[in-house]
Design a protein around this motif. Sequence first.
Motif, PDB file in Angstrom:
ATOM      1  N   ALA A   1       0.835  -1.199   0.000  1.00  0.00           N
ATOM      2  CA  ALA A   1       0.000   0.000   0.000  1.00  0.00           C
ATOM      3  C   ALA A   1       0.874   1.255   0.000  1.00  0.00           C
ATOM      4  O   ALA A   1       0.561   2.236  -0.688  1.00  0.00           O
ATOM      5  CB  ALA A   1      -0.926   0.001   1.213  1.00  0.00           C
ATOM      6  N   THR A   2       1.964   1.208   0.736  1.00  0.00           N
ATOM      7  CA  THR A   2       2.887   2.341   0.765  1.00  0.00           C
ATOM      8  C   THR A   2       3.528   2.546  -0.608  1.00  0.00           C
ATOM      9  O   THR A   2       3.627   3.679  -1.094  1.00  0.00           O
ATOM     10  CB  THR A   2       3.968   2.141   1.839  1.00  0.00           C
ATOM     11  N   LEU A   3       3.964   1.461  -1.232  1.00  0.00           N
ATOM     12  CA  LEU A   3       4.534   1.570  -2.577  1.00  0.00           C
ATOM     13  C   LEU A   3       3.511   2.106  -3.570  1.00  0.00           C
ATOM     14  O   LEU A   3       3.838   2.921  -4.439  1.00  0.00           O
ATOM     15  CB  LEU A   3       5.063   0.209  -3.038  1.00  0.00           C
ATOM     16  N   ASN A   4       2.263   1.676  -3.436  1.00  0.00           N
ATOM     17  CA  ASN A   4       1.192   2.171  -4.298  1.00  0.00           C
ATOM     18  C   ASN A   4       0.976   3.670  -4.093  1.00  0.00           C
ATOM     19  O   ASN A   4       0.818   4.421  -5.056  1.00  0.00           O
ATOM     20  CB  ASN A   4      -0.097   1.391  -4.038  1.00  0.00           C
ATOM     21  N   MET A   5       1.008   4.107  -2.838  1.00  0.00           N
ATOM     22  CA  MET A   5       0.843   5.529  -2.541  1.00  0.00           C
ATOM     23  C   MET A   5       2.011   6.337  -3.102  1.00  0.00           C
ATOM     24  O   MET A   5       1.821   7.418  -3.666  1.00  0.00           O
ATOM     25  CB  MET A   5       0.711   5.761  -1.040  1.00  0.00           C
ATOM     26  N   LEU A   6       3.220   5.811  -2.983  1.00  0.00           N
ATOM     27  CA  LEU A   6       4.385   6.485  -3.556  1.00  0.00           C
ATOM     28  C   LEU A   6       4.223   6.643  -5.068  1.00  0.00           C
ATOM     29  O   LEU A   6       4.497   7.708  -5.627  1.00  0.00           O
ATOM     30  CB  LEU A   6       5.673   5.715  -3.234  1.00  0.00           C
ATOM     31  N   SER A   7       3.785   5.594  -5.707  1.00  0.00           N
ATOM     32  CA  SER A   7       3.574   5.638  -7.154  1.00  0.00           C
ATOM     33  C   SER A   7       2.492   6.649  -7.518  1.00  0.00           C
ATOM     34  O   SER A   7       2.633   7.407  -8.488  1.00  0.00           O
ATOM     35  CB  SER A   7       3.199   4.239  -7.658  1.00  0.00           C
ATOM     36  N   THR A   8       1.424   6.682  -6.747  1.00  0.00           N
ATOM     37  CA  THR A   8       0.326   7.611  -6.994  1.00  0.00           C
ATOM     38  C   THR A   8       0.782   9.058  -6.817  1.00  0.00           C
ATOM     39  O   THR A   8       0.456   9.926  -7.638  1.00  0.00           O
ATOM     40  CB  THR A   8      -0.858   7.302  -6.058  1.00  0.00           C
ATOM     41  N   LEU A   9       1.533   9.323  -5.755  1.00  0.00           N
ATOM     42  CA  LEU A   9       2.042  10.674  -5.531  1.00  0.00           C
ATOM     43  C   LEU A   9       2.966  11.108  -6.665  1.00  0.00           C
ATOM     44  O   LEU A   9       2.875  12.234  -7.168  1.00  0.00           O
ATOM     45  CB  LEU A   9       2.786  10.759  -4.196  1.00  0.00           C
TER      46      LEU A   9
END
Length: 80
Positions: free
Chosen positions: A9-17
């Motif tokens: 989820a953190t990696l997904n958020m990083l990608s989204t940002l």
Amino acid sequence: MSETEVRLATLNMLSTLNGGAIALEVMADELAHAAEMIGDDPAAEVLLGFARRHRVRALEMRGQFAAMKEEYAARYHSEP
């Protein structure tokens, strides 16, 4: 949530940002270019205002990305 789910989820958020910041920067460039093409029309100032706001938001997102990346690295890449 499991540790793996949190990490993903953190990696997904990083990608989204990161993607969001890139999109805002592209939009700001397009708005600035459109303002340049319009010239002295009052609408050009409006477009430049939107471009500035997009650039500011992109910088904010870059800051959030950097902070989250630091936290991720400290959590998952630190020496035991």
